[in-house]
Structure formats: C-alpha cells, structure tokens
Scaffold this motif. Structure first.
Motif, PDB file in Angstrom:
ATOM      1  N   ALA A  84     -14.537 -36.751  38.615  1.00  0.00           N
ATOM      2  CA  ALA A  84     -14.926 -37.921  39.402  1.00  0.00           C
ATOM      3  C   ALA A  84     -15.626 -38.958  38.523  1.00  0.00           C
ATOM      4  O   ALA A  84     -15.335 -40.160  38.612  1.00  0.00           O
ATOM      5  CB  ALA A  84     -15.842 -37.498  40.550  1.00  0.00           C
ATOM      6  N   GLU A  85     -16.537 -38.509  37.663  1.00  0.00           N
ATOM      7  CA  GLU A  85     -17.225 -39.432  36.759  1.00  0.00           C
ATOM      8  C   GLU A  85     -16.246 -40.063  35.780  1.00  0.00           C
ATOM      9  O   GLU A  85     -16.314 -41.259  35.478  1.00  0.00           O
ATOM     10  CB  GLU A  85     -18.335 -38.708  36.003  1.00  0.00           C
ATOM     11  CG  GLU A  85     -19.538 -38.359  36.854  1.00  0.00           C
ATOM     12  CD  GLU A  85     -20.291 -39.595  37.326  1.00  0.00           C
ATOM     13  OE1 GLU A  85     -20.619 -40.457  36.500  1.00  0.00           O
ATOM     14  OE2 GLU A  85     -20.536 -39.700  38.544  1.00  0.00           O
ATOM     15  N   ALA A 108     -21.159 -40.825  41.773  1.00  0.00           N
ATOM     16  CA  ALA A 108     -20.691 -42.006  41.038  1.00  0.00           C
ATOM     17  C   ALA A 108     -21.797 -42.638  40.201  1.00  0.00           C
ATOM     18  O   ALA A 108     -22.090 -43.812  40.327  1.00  0.00           O
ATOM     19  CB  ALA A 108     -20.091 -43.039  42.002  1.00  0.00           C
ATOM     20  N   GLY A 167     -14.128 -42.556  37.761  1.00  0.00           N
ATOM     21  CA  GLY A 167     -14.939 -43.682  38.218  1.00  0.00           C
ATOM     22  C   GLY A 167     -15.167 -44.704  37.125  1.00  0.00           C
ATOM     23  O   GLY A 167     -14.947 -45.909  37.317  1.00  0.00           O
ATOM     24  N   VAL A 223     -18.053 -37.336  45.505  1.00  0.00           N
ATOM     25  CA  VAL A 223     -17.914 -36.108  44.719  1.00  0.00           C
ATOM     26  C   VAL A 223     -19.103 -35.903  43.782  1.00  0.00           C
ATOM     27  O   VAL A 223     -19.746 -34.860  43.785  1.00  0.00           O
ATOM     28  CB  VAL A 223     -16.600 -36.126  43.905  1.00  0.00           C
ATOM     29  CG1 VAL A 223     -16.451 -34.835  43.097  1.00  0.00           C
ATOM     30  CG2 VAL A 223     -15.408 -36.335  44.813  1.00  0.00           C
ATOM     31  N   SER A 224     -19.380 -36.920  42.974  1.00  0.00           N
ATOM     32  CA  SER A 224     -20.423 -36.780  41.950  1.00  0.00           C
ATOM     33  C   SER A 224     -21.630 -37.678  42.180  1.00  0.00           C
ATOM     34  O   SER A 224     -22.619 -37.575  41.462  1.00  0.00           O
ATOM     35  CB  SER A 224     -19.834 -37.100  40.573  1.00  0.00           C
ATOM     36  OG  SER A 224     -19.471 -38.480  40.499  1.00  0.00           O
ATOM     37  N   LYS A 282     -15.135 -30.715  39.306  1.00  0.00           N
ATOM     38  CA  LYS A 282     -14.822 -31.819  40.229  1.00  0.00           C
ATOM     39  C   LYS A 282     -15.672 -33.045  39.887  1.00  0.00           C
ATOM     40  O   LYS A 282     -15.185 -34.176  39.888  1.00  0.00           O
ATOM     41  CB  LYS A 282     -15.091 -31.398  41.674  1.00  0.00           C
ATOM     42  CG  LYS A 282     -14.270 -30.224  42.179  1.00  0.00           C
ATOM     43  CD  LYS A 282     -14.711 -29.838  43.584  1.00  0.00           C
ATOM     44  CE  LYS A 282     -14.063 -28.568  44.069  1.00  0.00           C
ATOM     45  NZ  LYS A 282     -14.562 -28.158  45.400  1.00  0.00           N
ATOM     46  N   GLU A 283     -16.937 -32.800  39.615  1.00  0.00           N
ATOM     47  CA  GLU A 283     -17.857 -33.894  39.304  1.00  0.00           C
ATOM     48  C   GLU A 283     -17.493 -34.542  37.975  1.00  0.00           C
ATOM     49  O   GLU A 283     -17.570 -35.768  37.820  1.00  0.00           O
ATOM     50  CB  GLU A 283     -19.287 -33.372  39.298  1.00  0.00           C
ATOM     51  CG  GLU A 283     -19.772 -32.977  40.691  1.00  0.00           C
ATOM     52  CD  GLU A 283     -20.984 -32.073  40.670  1.00  0.00           C
ATOM     53  OE1 GLU A 283     -21.641 -31.971  39.610  1.00  0.00           O
ATOM     54  OE2 GLU A 283     -21.282 -31.453  41.715  1.00  0.00           O
ATOM     55  N   ALA A 306     -15.660 -42.243  43.181  1.00  0.00           N
ATOM     56  CA  ALA A 306     -16.369 -41.026  42.768  1.00  0.00           C
ATOM     57  C   ALA A 306     -17.590 -40.684  43.607  1.00  0.00           C
ATOM     58  O   ALA A 306     -18.125 -39.583  43.485  1.00  0.00           O
ATOM     59  CB  ALA A 306     -16.791 -41.168  41.302  1.00  0.00           C
TER      60      ALA A 306
END
Length: 293
Positions: A30-31, A83, A34, A80-81, A26-27, A77
């Motif tokens: 997200a990265e 960002a 983003g 989640v991460s 997921k991370e 993001a």
C-alpha cells in the motif's frame, strides 16, 4: 449454478489462493503504490511544465498536481497502511506511539522504492519529450536543467541553514495539520474526506512555502527520484549541486516531523478530556443550555 454464482466462486477461490495473509506485506504494498501515485501525478506535472517550456504548465499546475497526487495516494493506501507515503509522517507516528517501531523500516523501504518506481514511470512517459528538449544532454543546473523534474534544488538566495529551517517548518506544518485532521477528539474531517483535506495541506504549503526550494517535505519523494536521476543519465552531479543540497530535504523533514508531532501533542492532544471527564462536560454544557434558555 448460474453464471453469476460461478463468477463469484472463481473470485472467492482466487482470493483464497492469492490474498496476502501478513498485514505488514499488505502495508508495504500500500505504501509502495501510494507514493508511486504521488510521484506519477506530482513529478508528472513538473515534467509537463518543464518540457513544454511553460506552455502546458506553471507553478499553480504543479501545486495542483502534487495536491491531487497526495490526495489520490491517501485514497489508494489509507485503508490499508494509513497512507503515510512519507518517512517523516511515519517517524511522527512512531514518536506518538501510533505506529510500532518495528514497522518503521518496512514503511520507509516501501516509500523509497515506490518513489523510485514512480520516477521510472514519469521518465518513460516523457522520454521522447525529454530527448527532444535536451538533445540527449542531461543537465542538473542551468537554463536547460531537467533534473529538477524529479528532485528539489535550492534557489540562489537560500543558504544551507535557511534551507534546513525551510524543511523543518514546512514538514512540521504538514504533520501538525495531518494530526488535526485525523484527531477523533478534535473537529477532524468527515469520514472519507480526510484525503481531500490532507491534499489541501499540500496546496497551502505549496502556495506559501515553495519559493526557497519547492517544498519537498518528504525524504522519499526527494531522495528516491534523485537516486533515479543519478543512474538515469544525470550522474552524481545531482548530489553535488547546490552545495551538496541533497541531504537537506532528507534530514530536515525528519526533524520537522518530530517537531510537528511534539507541538500538536503538547498544545492539543495532551489536553483532550478523558472520556469520563468529557461526558461530565457534555452534561454540564446541556444543563447550562437549558438554564439559559
């Protein structure tokens, strides 16, 4: 069963079947997304300025493009991460113990791949305008240069050492300010407003530190798009130009990230009161306010 309930049930089943279970994946996504957004708006604003020959853009619009690009990237993001969308930020978080080191290569890989993908999107978006502007001849330097849409190149006055110092200072300022914004024991930023505040850091850096090389301050934002230009028609000259400038926006920000993290920790975070001590201070402050009233 009503149509609304059926729709809700379908969504629930889809979520059960398709939703990712592993946080690191997921991370990663997200990265990736983003920084894709960051490049799309940031490099897109440069492309509009260059390819319109200034008719639909200027330095200020580029600053706004990157400011909004970073702000939207954090909104996309952040939950989640975190960002990071910048290897220098990720390294700073590792140094401060806010990101497990095992996640660092995953974050960096996502950031570089997302930046490359964002560069592809900008190229596709402006392909026709690029061909009209260049006549199919992709130049890295000179009056008709277009490689600078995607990556940074030094001004004529800047030396290698000067460029390195520029990137260290600019990135250190970025990290220091980000840490201040997300520090719960400092003033911080109102919940949900952190992306706006972080975007404004980019604006501040852009209008004060953009002369030397255009404030890349992000290895993924610079090297990912530079790799794209190398394979998209500009060739290996993108690495030779500016006296092999390419490594400075990669190494300089990583050093600056550590410097910024260290400065904030040593000057601010290290001296935060412990929870018990903070409670004592608050009681003392209230007592003093009562006695002075």
């Amino acid at each position: 069963m009503s149509a609304g309930n059926m729709d809700h049930e379908r969504k629930r089943k889809m979520k059960e079947q398709c939703a990712l279970r592993k946080d690191i994946i997921k991370e990663f996504l997200a990265e990736f997304l983003g920084i894709f957004v960051l490049i799309l708006f940031g490099c897109g604003s440069v492309a509009q300025t260059v390819l319109s020959k200034g008719a639909l853009g200027e330095p200020l619009t580029i600053h706004i493009g990157f400011t909004l690009g970073v702000m939207m990237a954090v909104y996309v993001a952040g939950g989640v991460s975190g960002a990071h969308v910048n290897p220098a930020v990720s390294l700073a978080m590792v140094v401060l113990g806010k990101l497990p080191i095992k996640k660092f290569p995953v974050y960096v890989a996502a950031q570089f791949l997302g930046a490359f993908a964002g560069s592809c999107a900008v190229y596709g978006l402006y392909y026709d305008a690029l061909m009209e502007h260049t006549g199919g001849v992709m130049q890295v330097t000179g009056i008709n240069a277009t490689a600078n849409i995607w990556a940074s190149y030094p001004a004529k006055h800047i030396s290698v050492l000067g460029g390195f110092v520029d990137q260290v200072i600019g990135t250190a300022a970025l990290i220091l300010c980000i840490l201040a914004i997300i520090d719960g024991k400092n003033i911080g930023a109102p919940k949900g407003m952190e992306p706006l505040c972080i975007g404004l850091i980019i604006m501040a850096i852009g209008v004060s530190m953009g002369l030397n090389c255009g404030y890349p301050i992000n290895p993924a934002r610079d090297l990912g798009p530079r790799l794209f230009t190398a394979v998209a028609g500009w060739g290996m000259e993108v690495f030779r130009a500016g006296g092999c400038w390419w490594w400075i926006p990669v190494v300089g920000p990583m050093v600056g990230g550590v410097v910024g993290a260290a400065v904030y920790f040593l000057f601010i975070e290290l001296h935060h009161a412990e929870p018990e001590k903070q409670g004592e201070n608050n009681i003392k402050d209230k007592y003093e306010m009562v006695t002075l009233s």
